[in-house]
Structures are given as C-alpha cells and as structure tokens.
Design a protein around this motif. Sequence first.
Motif, mmCIF file in Angstrom:
data_model
loop_
_atom_site.group_PDB
_atom_site.id
_atom_site.type_symbol
_atom_site.label_atom_id
_atom_site.label_comp_id
_atom_site.label_asym_id
_atom_site.label_seq_id
_atom_site.Cartn_x
_atom_site.Cartn_y
_atom_site.Cartn_z
ATOM 1 N N MET A 1 0.845 -1.187 0.000
ATOM 2 C CA MET A 1 0.000 0.000 0.000
ATOM 3 C C MET A 1 0.885 1.243 0.000
ATOM 4 O O MET A 1 1.672 1.447 0.926
ATOM 5 N N ASN A 2 0.763 2.044 -1.021
ATOM 6 C CA ASN A 2 1.522 3.289 -1.145
ATOM 7 C C ASN A 2 0.573 4.481 -1.166
ATOM 8 O O ASN A 2 -0.632 4.329 -1.384
ATOM 9 N N SER A 3 1.128 5.642 -0.948
ATOM 10 C CA SER A 3 0.341 6.887 -0.983
ATOM 11 C C SER A 3 -0.923 6.759 -0.133
ATOM 12 O O SER A 3 -2.034 7.094 -0.572
ATOM 13 N N LEU A 4 -0.754 6.276 1.072
ATOM 14 C CA LEU A 4 -1.900 6.015 1.932
ATOM 15 C C LEU A 4 -2.623 7.306 2.308
ATOM 16 O O LEU A 4 -2.003 8.364 2.480
ATOM 17 N N LYS A 5 -3.936 7.171 2.424
ATOM 18 C CA LYS A 5 -4.800 8.292 2.759
ATOM 19 C C LYS A 5 -5.551 7.982 4.057
ATOM 20 O O LYS A 5 -5.741 6.809 4.402
ATOM 21 N N PRO A 6 -6.013 9.005 4.758
ATOM 22 C CA PRO A 6 -6.781 8.745 5.990
ATOM 23 C C PRO A 6 -7.985 7.826 5.743
ATOM 24 O O PRO A 6 -8.323 7.025 6.624
ATOM 25 N N GLU A 7 -8.582 7.915 4.582
ATOM 26 C CA GLU A 7 -9.740 7.065 4.288
ATOM 27 C C GLU A 7 -9.380 5.595 4.068
ATOM 28 O O GLU A 7 -10.259 4.755 3.918
ATOM 29 N N ASP A 8 -8.094 5.284 4.040
ATOM 30 C CA ASP A 8 -7.665 3.886 3.978
ATOM 31 C C ASP A 8 -7.656 3.239 5.362
ATOM 32 O O ASP A 8 -7.433 2.023 5.479
ATOM 33 N N THR A 9 -7.877 4.027 6.397
ATOM 34 C CA THR A 9 -7.911 3.507 7.763
ATOM 35 C C THR A 9 -9.009 2.459 7.901
ATOM 36 O O THR A 9 -10.176 2.725 7.596
ATOM 37 N N ALA A 10 -8.618 1.262 8.334
ATOM 38 C CA ALA A 10 -9.560 0.151 8.438
ATOM 39 C C ALA A 10 -8.824 -1.058 9.000
ATOM 40 O O ALA A 10 -7.596 -1.064 9.107
ATOM 41 N N VAL A 11 -9.597 -2.082 9.323
ATOM 42 C CA VAL A 11 -9.023 -3.392 9.591
ATOM 43 C C VAL A 11 -8.996 -4.143 8.262
ATOM 44 O O VAL A 11 -10.015 -4.210 7.564
ATOM 45 N N TYR A 12 -7.845 -4.672 7.930
ATOM 46 C CA TYR A 12 -7.659 -5.363 6.651
ATOM 47 C C TYR A 12 -7.633 -6.873 6.876
ATOM 48 O O TYR A 12 -6.951 -7.364 7.790
ATOM 49 N N TYR A 13 -8.361 -7.571 6.008
ATOM 50 C CA TYR A 13 -8.466 -9.024 6.072
ATOM 51 C C TYR A 13 -8.131 -9.631 4.717
ATOM 52 O O TYR A 13 -8.415 -9.041 3.679
ATOM 53 N N CYS A 14 -7.586 -10.826 4.732
ATOM 54 C CA CYS A 14 -7.454 -11.586 3.497
ATOM 55 C C CYS A 14 -8.483 -12.721 3.526
ATOM 56 O O CYS A 14 -8.897 -13.184 4.593
ATOM 57 N N ASN A 15 -8.892 -13.129 2.362
ATOM 58 C CA ASN A 15 -9.847 -14.232 2.246
ATOM 59 C C ASN A 15 -9.956 -14.609 0.778
ATOM 60 O O ASN A 15 -9.419 -13.926 -0.102
ATOM 61 N N THR A 16 -10.653 -15.689 0.524
ATOM 62 C CA THR A 16 -10.920 -16.065 -0.859
ATOM 63 C C THR A 16 -11.923 -15.088 -1.461
ATOM 64 O O THR A 16 -12.593 -14.326 -0.755
ATOM 65 N N VAL A 17 -12.042 -15.145 -2.779
ATOM 66 C CA VAL A 17 -13.017 -14.340 -3.492
ATOM 67 C C VAL A 17 -13.832 -15.269 -4.380
ATOM 68 O O VAL A 17 -13.255 -15.902 -5.286
ATOM 69 N N PRO A 18 -15.140 -15.390 -4.169
ATOM 70 C CA PRO A 18 -15.921 -14.827 -3.087
ATOM 71 C C PRO A 18 -15.445 -15.337 -1.727
ATOM 72 O O PRO A 18 -14.805 -16.389 -1.644
ATOM 73 N N SER A 19 -15.785 -14.588 -0.703
ATOM 74 C CA SER A 19 -15.282 -14.949 0.619
ATOM 75 C C SER A 19 -15.952 -16.207 1.153
ATOM 76 O O SER A 19 -17.123 -16.476 0.879
ATOM 77 N N LYS A 20 -15.175 -16.934 1.934
ATOM 78 C CA LYS A 20 -15.672 -18.098 2.658
ATOM 79 C C LYS A 20 -15.516 -17.804 4.144
ATOM 80 O O LYS A 20 -14.981 -16.773 4.536
ATOM 81 N N ASN A 21 -15.951 -18.722 4.948
ATOM 82 C CA ASN A 21 -15.900 -18.516 6.394
ATOM 83 C C ASN A 21 -14.503 -18.811 6.921
ATOM 84 O O ASN A 21 -14.307 -19.655 7.804
ATOM 85 N N TYR A 22 -13.518 -18.102 6.359
ATOM 86 C CA TYR A 22 -12.115 -18.265 6.745
ATOM 87 C C TYR A 22 -11.565 -17.007 7.415
ATOM 88 O O TYR A 22 -10.362 -16.883 7.570
#
Length: 114
Positions: free
Chosen positions: A82-103
């Motif tokens: 992640m480059n050139s980060l902005k205040p609106e990028d503030t969040a909890v980030y998760y990885c998962n499959t796409v579409p998401s599964k219960n992982y």
Amino acid sequence: QVQLVESGGGLVQPGGSLRLSCAASGSIFNIYTMGWYRQAPGKQRELVISITNVGSTNYADSVQDRFTISRDNAKNMLYLQMNSLKPEDTAVYYCNTVPSKNYWGQGTQVTVSS
C-alpha cells in the motif's frame, strides 16, 4: 480447517506506505482467487483488491494505482503493498478467498493519520 493470519498493519502518516502479509494454512492458494478486504469503523466490509491463482488482478477504484497485490503460491502467502496512503484507507484489513468463505482471520489494523 483453513486459517488465515494477517500481519503488517500499523500507524502511518498520510502519503506513507505499508506492506501487509497473509499466511494461509492448507492448500488453497493453488485453487482460489484471493483478495484483501477492509472494514472501516461504521462501514461494511469491502473487497478492495484481488488476484487469481494465475496472477490476474482486479482493483477497486479507490485503490487503483496505489495498492498492489501479489501472492506466493509455494509459500501460501498473500501480500498487499500500500503506497500513498490516505486517511480514508484507515480500516481493519483481512485476506480471504473471493468470493469470501468462512475463513476470516483477526485482521490487521491500518491507521493513516498525522
């Protein structure tokens, strides 16, 4: 049971950079499209970027030209630069499959603030 563990978040000033990592147990990387999701306070979780098992990527408009996703199938690792980060990028980030599964894992907090 598949487990996903995110790491690499933190506090960064606007314009700064962070690299997130996602370690996955189980042999899912060779099969699934993987993505990074984020959830900001008071908002729904959203998919921001994804990568297929052969490396094709897709980006949300909000992160185009700033975020880069990559994967190492041999190591079962997913990354988010992640480059050139902005205040609106503030969040909890998760990885998962796409579409998401219960992982869903615990996520990693990214805070962009001066």
